[in-house]
Design a protein around this motif. Structure first.
Motif, PDB file in Angstrom:
ATOM      1  N   LYS A   1       2.989  -0.205  10.884  1.00  0.00           N
ATOM      2  CA  LYS A   1       1.563  -0.170  11.172  1.00  0.00           C
ATOM      3  C   LYS A   1       1.187  -1.336  12.076  1.00  0.00           C
ATOM      4  CE  LYS A   1      -2.846   0.013   8.639  1.00  0.00           C
ATOM      5  NZ  LYS A   1      -3.510  -1.151   9.281  1.00  0.00           N
TER       6      LYS A   1
ATOM      7  N   ASP B   1       0.839  -1.200   0.000  1.00  0.00           N
ATOM      8  CA  ASP B   1       0.000   0.000   0.000  1.00  0.00           C
ATOM      9  C   ASP B   1       0.877   1.254   0.000  1.00  0.00           C
ATOM     10  OD1 ASP B   1      -1.677   2.149   0.643  1.00  0.00           O
ATOM     11  OD2 ASP B   1      -2.927   0.949   1.971  1.00  0.00           O
ATOM     12  N   PRO B   2       0.776   2.093  -1.034  1.00  0.00           N
ATOM     13  CA  PRO B   2       1.656   3.270  -1.141  1.00  0.00           C
ATOM     14  C   PRO B   2       1.503   4.263   0.006  1.00  0.00           C
ATOM     15  CG  PRO B   2      -0.110   3.351  -2.787  1.00  0.00           C
ATOM     16  CD  PRO B   2      -0.132   1.985  -2.181  1.00  0.00           C
ATOM     17  N   ARG B   3       0.413   4.164   0.767  1.00  0.00           N
ATOM     18  CA  ARG B   3       0.259   5.065   1.925  1.00  0.00           C
ATOM     19  C   ARG B   3       1.269   4.737   3.025  1.00  0.00           C
ATOM     20  NH1 ARG B   3      -5.887   4.156   3.399  1.00  0.00           N
ATOM     21  NH2 ARG B   3      -5.214   2.030   2.870  1.00  0.00           N
ATOM     22  N   TYR B   4       1.787   3.503   2.998  1.00  0.00           N
ATOM     23  CA  TYR B   4       2.724   3.091   4.045  1.00  0.00           C
ATOM     24  C   TYR B   4       4.097   2.718   3.491  1.00  0.00           C
ATOM     25  CZ  TYR B   4      -1.533   2.921   6.787  1.00  0.00           C
ATOM     26  OH  TYR B   4      -2.706   3.271   7.407  1.00  0.00           O
TER      27      TYR B   4
ATOM     28  N   TYR C   1       1.469  -6.713   4.191  1.00  0.00           N
ATOM     29  CA  TYR C   1       2.868  -6.363   4.392  1.00  0.00           C
ATOM     30  C   TYR C   1       3.735  -7.622   4.320  1.00  0.00           C
ATOM     31  CZ  TYR C   1       0.606  -2.119   5.781  1.00  0.00           C
ATOM     32  OH  TYR C   1      -0.174  -0.985   5.756  1.00  0.00           O
TER      33      TYR C   1
END
Length: 270
Positions: free
Chosen positions: A209, A136-139, A152
């Motif tokens: 996360k 996920d590019p947000r993380y 992940y």
């Protein structure tokens, strides 16, 4: 004595089936070697999981002599095996949550075996080395990739976190409910919440996360029976933003072999 020490390494070659404890493992770009490199999908290509099909918990996996073996934990005659590199060459569009990917069909006989076991049509696919699945590019920090894992490449849990949970439960649960890749000893419960970066050997990990937990952790991995615990108890003290958190999702930089007994060298704290 090292303050934080790696006590267990687990890989889960076929997503949602039983895991394997190993003494050492190679960290590759997608995560631990062999971890979630195979996956069962339904006729639409959507991944099949213990969340809905608890019978998957009773299938144990092991790897030996370039073959992957699947056997039933309670029925010793129920088993199958195939070569690690075996595929029909057929490319299948698959999906893990919101992630679209490509899987290579392993074989018709393997499909038939799992279909008979689950009583609905499924196919077993292996990850294609040519098709990468992005985190996920947000993380993600640097376009990291992953296997068929939920989100992940790697999941970390402290043994103290499980010990603290079990003190609150009438019937203690095993770590296999939570399907971690890395387990470590040392310090207080949920200290992993405070990790920012740490290294194991030549590999640098970043805790990005907390891991949100679901009904999968209520499935007893020895019996396949689902209950209410430990999710009910965890919800009472580990709920953040309406999600139950347990463990840390990791990204990593570098590749190399990690070993049980390695020190987690904390580089920075949150």
């Amino acid at each position: 004595m090292n303050p934080f020490q790696l006590t267990d390494i687990y890989i889960y070659p076929i997503k949602s089936l039983g895991g394997i404890r190993v003494e050492q493992a190679l960290m590759e770009d997608e995560g631990l070697q062999y971890d979630r490199r195979w996956m069962l999908v339904d006729h639409e290509g959507t991944f099949v999981t213990q969340r809905k099909h608890t019978l998957l918990s009773l299938l144990q996996v092991h790897i030996e002599d370039d073959r992957l073996y699947v056997s039933h934990k309670l029925k010793e005659n129920l088993k199958i095996s195939f070569q690690l590199d075996e595929t029909t060459g057929k490319r299948i569009e698959v999906r893990v949550w919101d992630d679209a990917a490509v899987g290579l069909e392993v074989s018709k006989s393997v499909n038939d075996w799992f279909t008979a076991y689950l009583q609905f049509e499924v196919r077993l696919v292996r990850m294609s080395e040519d098709d990468k699945i992005l985190v996920d590019p947000r993380y993600a920090a640097n376009g990291e990739v992953k296997s068929f894992s939920d989100g992940y490449p790697t999941l970390l849990i402290g043994q103290s976190s499980l010990d603290a949970l079990n003190e609150k439960l009438t019937e203690p649960v095993k770590m296999n409910r939570f399907r971690p890749n890395l387990v470590f000893s040392g310090s207080k419960a949920h200290i992993e919440d405070d990790f920012k970066t740490f290294s194991l050997g030549n590999v640098l990990f970043t805790a990005v996360k907390p891991c949100a937990r679901c009904v999968l952790i209520t499935v007893n991995q020895e019996t396949g029976i689902r209950g209410k615990e430990p999710l009910k108890t965890l919800a009472g003290y580990r709920t953040f933003n309406q999600k139950v958190m347990f463990g840390q999702n990791l990204l990593h930089k570098g590749t190399g072999i990690i070993h049980v007994g390695d020190e987690l060298k904390i580089e920075s704290w949150k």
